[in-house]
Write a protein that holds these residues in place. Structure first.
Motif, PDB file in Angstrom:
ATOM      1  N   ASP A 106      12.366 -35.304   4.790  1.00 50.13           N
ATOM      2  CA  ASP A 106      11.518 -35.044   5.943  1.00 50.13           C
ATOM      3  C   ASP A 106      12.248 -34.059   6.858  1.00 50.13           C
ATOM      4  O   ASP A 106      13.482 -34.093   6.969  1.00 50.13           O
ATOM      5  N   LEU A 107      11.494 -33.198   7.506  1.00 49.88           N
ATOM      6  CA  LEU A 107      12.090 -32.177   8.366  1.00 49.88           C
ATOM      7  C   LEU A 107      12.940 -32.814   9.472  1.00 49.88           C
ATOM      8  O   LEU A 107      14.035 -32.332   9.783  1.00 49.88           O
ATOM      9  N   ARG A 108      12.452 -33.902  10.055  1.00 52.79           N
ATOM     10  CA  ARG A 108      13.226 -34.567  11.115  1.00 52.79           C
ATOM     11  C   ARG A 108      14.550 -35.097  10.598  1.00 52.79           C
ATOM     12  O   ARG A 108      15.574 -35.070  11.295  1.00 52.79           O
ATOM     13  N   TRP A 109      14.571 -35.573   9.345  1.00 47.05           N
ATOM     14  CA  TRP A 109      15.809 -36.086   8.770  1.00 47.05           C
ATOM     15  C   TRP A 109      16.806 -34.933   8.562  1.00 47.05           C
ATOM     16  O   TRP A 109      18.004 -35.095   8.781  1.00 47.05           O
ATOM     17  N   VAL A 110      16.307 -33.791   8.169  1.00 51.56           N
ATOM     18  CA  VAL A 110      17.178 -32.614   8.009  1.00 51.56           C
ATOM     19  C   VAL A 110      17.779 -32.243   9.355  1.00 51.56           C
ATOM     20  O   VAL A 110      18.980 -31.942   9.450  1.00 51.56           O
ATOM     21  N   TYR A 111      16.959 -32.262  10.413  1.00 51.50           N
ATOM     22  CA  TYR A 111      17.485 -31.970  11.756  1.00 51.50           C
ATOM     23  C   TYR A 111      18.584 -32.963  12.145  1.00 51.50           C
ATOM     24  O   TYR A 111      19.610 -32.588  12.708  1.00 51.50           O
ATOM     25  N   ARG A 112      18.364 -34.242  11.842  1.00 51.84           N
ATOM     26  CA  ARG A 112      19.361 -35.269  12.192  1.00 51.84           C
ATOM     27  C   ARG A 112      20.667 -35.071  11.427  1.00 51.84           C
ATOM     28  O   ARG A 112      21.753 -35.143  12.009  1.00 51.84           O
TER      29      ARG A 112
END
Length: 127
Positions: A106-112
């Motif tokens: 997920d894009l948010r997981w990549v950001y994290r």
């Protein structure tokens, strides 16, 4: 020095080298034309060519040093997923959406994970 700072300096040096190479090509053209005009103009063009070649060599050395520092900062990461994200982002210049799609995250997981990697690299550079 942080990974983002290193990447910004790399981008700046790449742009400067590109500009120097453009000036170098332009000066070569001027030198070819000026040989027919005056010896003084030809001398100035040759001096400018030498100065540009020295600047390109110096910036290329700095760029190589920064690239090695960036790779070392990325390789110092313990988590292989974070290493891959940082490699794709800072060495391959991929956008976060493409990284997420390629890794199946997920894009948010990549950001994290990216933020964790930058934080860990920042703490490593303070030591």
């Amino acid at each position: 020095m942080s990974i983002k700072t290193i990447k910004a300096r790399i981008t700046e040096l790449q742009a400067r080298i590109w500009r120097h190479r453009q000036y170098l090509a332009h000066t070569h053209k001027q030198l070819a034309l000026s040989q027919r005009v005056s010896p003084a103009t030809g001398h100035r063009c040759r001096q400018q060519l030498r100065a540009l070649q020295i600047a390109i060599a110096r910036d290329s050395d700095d760029l190589e040093t920064l690239n090695r520092a960036l790779i070392a900062a990325i390789d110092s990461q313990e988590n292989p997923q974070i290493q891959e994200i940082l490699t794709r982002r800072y060495l391959n210049d991929q956008p976060f959406a493409a990284i997420a799609a390629a890794m199946g995250y997920d894009l948010r997981w990549v950001y994290r994970l990216h933020a964790r990697g930058l934080g860990a690299a920042g703490q490593e550079s303070k030591r």
